[in-house]
Design a protein around this motif. Structure first.
Motif, PDB file in Angstrom:
ATOM      1  N   GLN A  61      -6.787   1.932  12.671  1.00 55.16           N
ATOM      2  CA  GLN A  61      -5.867   1.673  13.439  1.00 55.16           C
ATOM      3  C   GLN A  61      -6.294   0.961  14.913  1.00 55.16           C
ATOM      4  N   HIS A  62      -7.416   1.237  15.470  1.00 52.98           N
ATOM      5  CA  HIS A  62      -7.841   0.737  16.684  1.00 52.98           C
ATOM      6  C   HIS A  62      -8.317  -0.603  16.374  1.00 52.98           C
ATOM      7  N   LEU A  63      -9.101  -0.681  15.365  1.00 49.85           N
ATOM      8  CA  LEU A  63      -9.217  -2.358  14.850  1.00 49.85           C
ATOM      9  C   LEU A  63      -8.214  -3.149  14.644  1.00 49.85           C
ATOM     10  N   ALA A  64      -7.021  -2.815  14.061  1.00 53.35           N
ATOM     11  CA  ALA A  64      -5.900  -3.368  13.879  1.00 53.35           C
ATOM     12  C   ALA A  64      -5.081  -3.536  15.190  1.00 53.35           C
ATOM     13  N   GLU A  65      -5.251  -2.821  15.971  1.00 51.78           N
ATOM     14  CA  GLU A  65      -4.588  -2.981  17.416  1.00 51.78           C
ATOM     15  C   GLU A  65      -4.999  -3.920  18.199  1.00 51.78           C
ATOM     16  N   GLN A  66      -6.365  -4.190  18.216  1.00 49.54           N
ATOM     17  CA  GLN A  66      -7.213  -4.963  19.037  1.00 49.54           C
ATOM     18  C   GLN A  66      -6.926  -6.362  18.329  1.00 49.54           C
ATOM     19  N   GLU A  67      -6.648  -6.749  17.157  1.00 47.81           N
ATOM     20  CA  GLU A  67      -6.398  -7.755  16.713  1.00 47.81           C
ATOM     21  C   GLU A  67      -4.658  -8.189  16.601  1.00 47.81           C
ATOM     22  N   TRP A  68      -3.938  -7.245  17.376  1.00 50.43           N
ATOM     23  CA  TRP A  68      -2.531  -7.555  17.479  1.00 50.43           C
ATOM     24  C   TRP A  68      -2.332  -8.636  18.777  1.00 50.43           C
ATOM     25  N   GLU A  69      -3.014  -8.113  19.734  1.00 52.46           N
ATOM     26  CA  GLU A  69      -2.951  -8.964  21.129  1.00 52.46           C
ATOM     27  C   GLU A  69      -4.159  -8.416  21.885  1.00 52.46           C
ATOM     28  N   ASP A  70      -4.685  -9.411  22.996  1.00 60.76           N
ATOM     29  CA  ASP A  70      -5.717  -9.389  23.537  1.00 60.76           C
ATOM     30  C   ASP A  70      -5.452  -8.051  24.687  1.00 60.76           C
ATOM     31  N   GLN A  71      -6.373  -7.128  24.983  1.00 62.24           N
ATOM     32  CA  GLN A  71      -6.233  -6.053  25.792  1.00 62.24           C
ATOM     33  C   GLN A  71      -4.964  -5.181  25.383  1.00 62.24           C
ATOM     34  N   TYR A  72      -5.063  -5.115  24.052  1.00 59.07           N
ATOM     35  CA  TYR A  72      -3.985  -4.196  23.414  1.00 59.07           C
ATOM     36  C   TYR A  72      -4.366  -2.552  24.081  1.00 59.07           C
ATOM     37  N   PRO A  73      -3.395  -1.887  24.650  1.00 61.18           N
ATOM     38  CA  PRO A  73      -3.756  -1.001  25.287  1.00 61.18           C
ATOM     39  C   PRO A  73      -3.966   0.489  24.298  1.00 61.18           C
ATOM     40  N   SER A  74      -4.979   0.528  23.588  1.00 66.57           N
ATOM     41  CA  SER A  74      -5.317   1.429  22.506  1.00 66.57           C
ATOM     42  C   SER A  74      -5.765   2.722  23.310  1.00 66.57           C
ATOM     43  N   PHE A  75      -5.500   3.998  23.100  1.00 66.15           N
ATOM     44  CA  PHE A  75      -5.983   5.082  23.688  1.00 66.15           C
ATOM     45  C   PHE A  75      -6.801   6.023  22.843  1.00 66.15           C
ATOM     46  N   ARG A  76      -7.087   5.533  21.691  1.00 58.72           N
ATOM     47  CA  ARG A  76      -8.230   6.167  21.094  1.00 58.72           C
ATOM     48  C   ARG A  76      -9.141   5.055  20.431  1.00 58.72           C
ATOM     49  N   GLY A  77     -10.344   5.331  20.527  1.00 58.02           N
ATOM     50  CA  GLY A  77     -11.433   4.476  19.627  1.00 58.02           C
ATOM     51  C   GLY A  77     -12.663   4.108  20.633  1.00 58.02           C
ATOM     52  N   GLU A  78     -12.196   3.875  22.018  1.00 55.27           N
ATOM     53  CA  GLU A  78     -13.365   3.563  23.034  1.00 55.27           C
ATOM     54  C   GLU A  78     -13.961   4.716  23.318  1.00 55.27           C
ATOM     55  N   PRO A  79     -15.278   4.948  23.570  1.00 57.04           N
ATOM     56  CA  PRO A  79     -16.143   5.783  23.667  1.00 57.04           C
ATOM     57  C   PRO A  79     -15.528   6.552  24.929  1.00 57.04           C
ATOM     58  N   GLN A  80     -15.180   5.818  26.089  1.00 58.96           N
ATOM     59  CA  GLN A  80     -15.088   6.438  27.406  1.00 58.96           C
ATOM     60  C   GLN A  80     -13.834   7.312  27.569  1.00 58.96           C
ATOM     61  N   TYR A  81     -12.886   7.079  26.279  1.00 61.59           N
ATOM     62  CA  TYR A  81     -11.402   7.917  26.348  1.00 61.59           C
ATOM     63  C   TYR A  81     -11.803   9.429  25.913  1.00 61.59           C
ATOM     64  N   ILE A  82     -12.950   9.530  25.022  1.00 58.98           N
ATOM     65  CA  ILE A  82     -13.207  10.860  24.598  1.00 58.98           C
ATOM     66  C   ILE A  82     -14.191  11.607  25.400  1.00 58.98           C
ATOM     67  N   VAL A  83     -14.418  11.352  26.599  1.00 57.53           N
ATOM     68  CA  VAL A  83     -15.395  12.151  27.577  1.00 57.53           C
ATOM     69  C   VAL A  83     -14.960  13.334  28.097  1.00 57.53           C
ATOM     70  N   ASP A  84     -13.833  13.464  28.390  1.00 60.99           N
ATOM     71  CA  ASP A  84     -13.084  14.413  28.814  1.00 60.99           C
ATOM     72  C   ASP A  84     -12.999  15.829  27.640  1.00 60.99           C
ATOM     73  N   TYR A  85     -12.683  15.281  26.488  1.00 60.36           N
ATOM     74  CA  TYR A  85     -12.645  16.262  25.413  1.00 60.36           C
ATOM     75  C   TYR A  85     -14.102  16.745  25.037  1.00 60.36           C
ATOM     76  N   MET A  86     -14.749  15.985  25.125  1.00 60.53           N
ATOM     77  CA  MET A  86     -16.522  16.199  24.549  1.00 60.53           C
ATOM     78  C   MET A  86     -17.060  17.358  25.555  1.00 60.53           C
ATOM     79  N   LYS A  87     -16.592  17.115  26.763  1.00 57.15           N
ATOM     80  CA  LYS A  87     -17.349  17.994  27.967  1.00 57.15           C
ATOM     81  C   LYS A  87     -16.414  19.445  27.995  1.00 57.15           C
ATOM     82  N   SER A  88     -15.299  19.511  27.205  1.00 55.53           N
ATOM     83  CA  SER A  88     -14.648  20.628  27.344  1.00 55.53           C
ATOM     84  C   SER A  88     -15.191  21.708  26.354  1.00 55.53           C
TER      85      SER A  88
END
Length: 784
Positions: free
Chosen positions: A461-488
Motif C-alpha cells: 500500500q505504501h508503495l502504491a500511495e507513493q506512486e499516486w502523487e508526489d508527497q502522498y501523506p502515507s502514515f505507515r511505512g516510513e521508519p520515522q513513523y514507527i519510533v514511538d511504538y518501538m519505544k513503548s
C-alpha cells in the motif's frame, strides 16, 4: 587529537589491513545475560519436509484441500435477516483419512453468549460518547448468531453435527479417504447486525432520511475450516481480531433481493438480462473499453430508487472461480460506475458502488484507486487473475474479500471534505483492493498471523500511495513513523497469535510494513528485495504459506542471510537506538622534528588560559627581581628544533621502505568512532561525515559489524581530511528512536510547541472555508 608514535606504525599498518571493525571491544562474556543477535533461526522455524522445503518453496508433495459451493440466499429487507442453503463439495487432497469435517460459523460472534462478547474488557466509564453507550446497551439484546436448521448428506439424509461456539463439526457416516470427495448441504438463517451501532466486519447501515438500508454481507455462510499439513484442522475460535483461514473453491451463488436493489458480489454476474435494464447492460458494455468510469446507475436513478419500495424480487446469479471466500452488497441506494482496464494482459472490470452520500468523493476517486492498485501490486507480485475488482461504500470502514471490498470514508453532508478524508478514502481502497493479493490469493493463515496479510499488504500500500502523487501523506511505512511504538513498553513481538496482539494497528500493520521498507531500501536494496518478494508471491500464489516460507524465500532468492533481521524485527520487542558515544582522533607522529614540534607549539598556544593563570600574571615574580636566579632552563624550550633532533630523524628515515615513507608523510587522520547499541536491535550503521573543508561523505557499515559484540563496537575511519562532525542515520532509514545521540559533537534536536484555546467544535475543513469565502452571503450550501 592524539599523536601515534612511529614505533607503533607497523602494528597500526598491519591491523588496518585486516580490519578495525571491533577495535577496543571484546565479545561479551556475561553468563547472566548472554546475547547473540545473529543466532540462526533453525531451532525456531519448523523443520523442512516434503511439503515445505528449506528454500521456502512448496515441496514436491505439497497439497491443500478444496471446497466448492452452490449457495442460494434471500435477503429480507423488511426484517434485516437472511435465509440460505448451500451445498458444499469437499475434496480431501491430504494424505490423511478424515472421519469428520469442521466448519467455521463466524457469524456466531454475534450470538448472545459468544466468547468474543463475554471476554471483552473495559477501561471504565469516565467519559463515554452516547453512541458508544448505545452500542454497549444494544449488544446484550441482539442475537445475531446462526440458526442452523438442517445438515444433510447428498441423498438428503440428516448428518450428525455439533456446534462448538464459532465452529461446527459434521460427522461423516464413512471416513473420507485421501483423494475422495463428499457433498453435503447446510440450511441456516440469522439476524443481520447493525454495523454502525454494533460494529463488525459486515452488516447493515440504516438511512433515516429515506428509510433505506445498505447491506454488506460477509462471513454470512458456514465455511469450511482449513485442514493443513502444518496444523491439521484450524481450530482457533473466532474472537474478532484473528481473521480467517480458508480453502479455495468455485462458487455459484444466487442472491434474491428486492427487485429495486442493485447487488454487487464476488465473481461475474451470470444473468444480466434478468436483473438489469437494457440501458444498464449497454452502459456496462460501453464501460469495458471506456477511458474513464462510466455510470451504470446514475445519481438521479439511485435517488429515484430510494423513494420506492418494490414488492417483488429478483435473483442475481454470480459465478466465481478459484476463490477462498464470497461476499456481496445490496441496496436500492447504490450508484454504480465501471471502467475496463488491461492489467498485464488480463482484462478487468473495475467497479464502484456507493450512495449519493458518498459523492463527490466516490465518483472521482474510487474506481481510479482500484485500477491504480491493480497496476502497482501486479508489478511487484503477479498479474491480477480475476475478471472484476469492486469497491463498495457502506457501514464497514475497510474490509476485504475476493474481487470485492467494503470501504467507509464519505464527505460531510454539505459535500465538502478534509484532505484527511480524501486521502483516507484513496488509502483504504488501495489497502482493501490490495488484499486480493494477500491473503485472497497468497492464502496465509490470518487467524494465526495477522502480519502475513496486513503487514505485507500495508507495505505494498505504501508503495502504491507513493506512486499516486508526489508527497502522498502515507502514515505507515516510513521508519520515522514507527519510533514511538518501538519505544513503548506495551507491545508484543510481531510473531504473536492474532488475538493476543497488543496495539493491533502498530504491531500487525505498521511495524512489519516498516520492517519490509527498511529491508528493501537499506538492507538488501530495491533490486534484490523486489526479485525475492516477487518470487515469494509467485511461489505461493493460490497456496497457503507460513512465516517460515516467507523468511526462507526472501533469503533464498536474495542470497542474503537475514536471520538476524527476522529475529530482531519479528521475534523481539527491541528497538533501534544506536549512539555515537565517543570519537578518538589520532595522527601519525612522523618523527620529523620540524613538523612535529611546530604542531605541538600550535597545540600549546591553543590551550586555554586558566582563571588562576590569568589572575597570577600581574603578580611580582622573584626571578624578575633577582635576574641572577635565571639559568639555562629559563631560556630553554623543549619545542625548539635542534641539529640532534634532525640527525635522529634522518637515521629513522634510513630504516623505512619507500611505501612506509609514503604512508608516514600522507598526513592521515585516524578516527576511532565508538558506537553503543542502546535499543538492542542490531542494524546497519549509516554515517554522514562532514569534513572541515565543507565536503561530505556517507559511510555505510552492515549490521554484521555487531556480530562479535551486540552492544558496543568501534569503527576506524582513516582519512586525509579532518572531520568536523558526524551524523548517524542522517536520512532516517532505520527507525532510530533517539536522535539526540546521533550527533558528534552533540547538538540539540529542534522541536516546536504551540499553545491553543479549547474549542467546543472542530474547525471547518479548508473546502468549507473556501466555499464561505466565495459565497459569504449564502453561508453553507447544501449537498447538490
Amino acid at each position: 587529537m592524539k599523536r601515534i608514535h612511529s614505533g607503533l606504525f607497523a602494528v597500526l599498518l598491519f591491523t588496518g589491513l585486516i580490519g578495525w571493525g571491533a577495535v577496543g571491544s571484546a565479545v561479551a562474556q556475561s553468563k547472566s545475560k548472554p546475547s547473540d543477535k545473529f543466532r540462526q533461526l533453525d531451532e525456531v522455524l519448523p523443520t523442512p519436509n516434503e511439503y515445505r522445503t528449506a528454500s521456502g518453496a512448496p515441496g514436491h508433495r505439497y497439497w491443500q484441500n478444496r471446497a466448492d459451493h452452490v449457495i442460494n440466499v434471500e435477503l429480507d429487507d423488511e426484517r434485516q435477516r437472511i435465509q440460505a442453503s448451500e451445498t458444499i463439495t469437499y475434496t480431501n487432497a491430504s494424505p490423511d483419512e478424515l472421519r469428520y469435517l469442521w466448519l467455521q460459523l463466524d457469524q456466531n460472534i454475534f450470538a448472545k453468549n459468544s466468547d468474543a462478547f463475554r471476554s471483552q474488557t473495559s477501561g471504565g466509564l469516565d467519559r463515554v460518547p452516547l453512541s458508544v453507550l448505545d452500542s454497549l446497551l444494544r449488544r446484550p439484546e441482539f442475537d445475531g448468531g446462526y440458526n442452523i436448521t438442517a445438515v444433510k448428506d447428498a441423498k438428503g439424509q440428516p448428518l450428525k453435527y455439533v456446534v462448538v461456539k464459532t465452529m461446527m463439526r459434521v460427522d461423516l457416516p464413512t471416513p473420507l479417504k485421501p483423494g475422495q470427495q463428499v457433498s453435503f448441504s447446510v440450511d441456516w438463517n440469522y439476524n443481520i447486525n447493525d454495523a454502525v451501532k454494533l460494529g463488525g466486519r459486515s452488516g447493515y447501515e440504516y438511512f433515516p432520511k429515506d428509510k433505506n438500508y445498505i447491506y454488506e454481507m460477509a462471513q454470512w455462510f458456514p465455511r469450511m475450516c482449513a485442514y493443513t499439513d502444518y496444523r491439521g484442522w484450524q481450530h482457533t475460535q473466532f474472537l474478532g481480531a484473528g481473521e480467517f483461514t480458508l480453502e479455495f473453491g468455485n462458487y455459484r451463488v444466487s442472491i434474491t433481493a428486492p427487485s429495486d436493489h442493485i447487488v454487487a458480489a464476488t465473481g461475474v454476474l451470470q444473468n444480466p438480462k434478468q436483473v438489469l435494464t437494457a440501458e444498464q447492460i449497454a452502459r456496462l458494455e460501453q464501460a469495458r473499453t471506456a477511458a474513464k468510469p462510466v455510470l451504470i446507475v446514475t445519481p438521479d436513478e439511485a435517488k429515484r430508487a430510494e423513494q420506492g419500495r418494490a414488492t417483488d424480487k429478483k435473483t442475481w446469479v454470480f459465478q466465481a472461480e478459484n476463490v477462498r471466500d464470497f461476499a456481496f452488497a445490496s441496496s436500492r441506494k447504490f450508484i454504480w460506475d465501471a471502467m475496463g482496464h488491461n492489467v498485464e494482459g488480463n482484462q478487468v472490470l473495475a467497479m464502484s458502488y456507493y450512495p449519493n452520500e458518498g459523492n463527490p468523493l466516490w465518483e472521482k476517486y474510487s474506481t481510479h484507486a482500484i485500477i491504480h492498485t491493480l497496476n502497482v501490486y501486479s508489478r511487484y507480485t503477479f498479474t491480477y487473475p480475476y475478471p472484476v475488482a469492486i469497491s463498495v461504500n457502506g457501514p464497514v470502514g475497510g474490509m476485504e474479500y475476493p474481487m470485492i471490498c467494503f470501504n467507509g470514508p464519505r464527505p460531510l453532508e454539505d459535500g465538502t471534505y478534509s484532505a484527511r478524508t480524501k486521502y483516507g478514502l484513496i488509502s483504504v481502497i488501495i489497502h482493501e483492493v490490495g488484499h486480493n493479493y494477500f491473503p485472497m490469493i497468497v492464502n496465509s493463515d490470518e487467524r494465526q498471523w495477522t502480519w502475513m496479510d496486513e503487514g505485507l499488504n500495508t507495505f505494498l500500500q505504501h508503495l502504491a500511495e507513493q506512486e499516486w502523487e508526489d508527497q502522498y501523506p502515507s502514515f505507515r511505512g516510513e521508519p520515522q513513523y514507527i519510533v514511538d511504538y518501538m519505544k513503548s513498553e506495551n507491545q508484543v513481538p510481531i510473531m504473536t497469535q492474532s488475538d493476543s496482539v497488543l496495539q493491533f494497528g502498530n504491531n500487525a500493520y505498521a511495524k512489519p510494513a516498516t520492517a519490509l521498507n527498511i529491508l528493501r531500501e537499506t538492507i538488501l536494496g530495491r533490486e534484490l528485495f523486489d526479485y525475492a518478494f516477487k518470487e515469494y508471491a509467485r511461489r505461493w500464489k493460490f497456496k497457503r504459506p507460513e512465516p517460515a516460507d516467507f523468511f526462507r524465500t526472501m533469503e533464498d532468492a536474495s542470497g542474503v542471510d537475514l536471520d538476524w533481521f527476522w529475529r530482531g524485527w519479528f521475534y523481539s520487542t527491541d528497538h533501534v537506538d544506536i549512539s555515537i558515544e565517543n570519537v578518538r582522533w589520532y595522527r601519525l607522529d612522523t618523527q620529523n622534528p620540524d613538523v612535529e614540534k611546530a604542531l605541538r607549539r600550535q597545540e600549546r598556544a591553543a590551550r586555554p588560559v586558566t582563571q588562576s593563570q590569568e589572575r597570577n600574571k600581574p603578580l611580582p615574580k622573584r626571578v624578575d627581581q633577582y635576574p641572577e636566579l635565571k639559568d639555562f632552563y629559563n631560556q630553554y624550550d623543549e619545542l625548539d628544533v635542534t641539529d640532534a633532533d634532525r640527525e635522529l630523524y634522518q637515521r629513522f628515515l634510513a630504516t623505512l621502505t619507500d611505501r612506509e615513507k609514503e604512508i608516514l608523510n600522507a598526513g592521515l587522520n585516524f578516527y576511532f568512532v565508538d558506537f553503543k547499541n542502546i535499543g538492542g536491535l542490531v542494524m546497519p550503521i549509516i554515517l554522514d561525515v562532514t569534513y572541515t573543508d565543507g565536503t561530505k561523505e556517507e559511510l555505510r557499515f552492515p549490521a554484521e559489524i555487531w556480530r562479535l559484540n551486540n552492544t558496543e563496537v568501534s569503527k576506524l575511519i582513516v582519512t586525509p581530511k579532518e572531520i568536523a562532525s558526524l551524523t548517524l542515520d542522517p536520512r532516517l532509514e532505520t527507525a532510530d528512536a533517539d536522535l539526540t545521540n546521533n550527533f558528534f559533537p552533540r547538538r540539540p534536536v529542534k522541536s516546536r510547541f504551540q499553545v491553543f484555546k479549547e474549542q467546543r467544535q472542530g474547525p471547518p475543513n479548508p473546502m468549507q472555508l473556501e466555499r464561505k469565502r466565495q459565497s459569504p452571503a449564502q453561508g453553507d450550501s447544501p449537498r447538490p
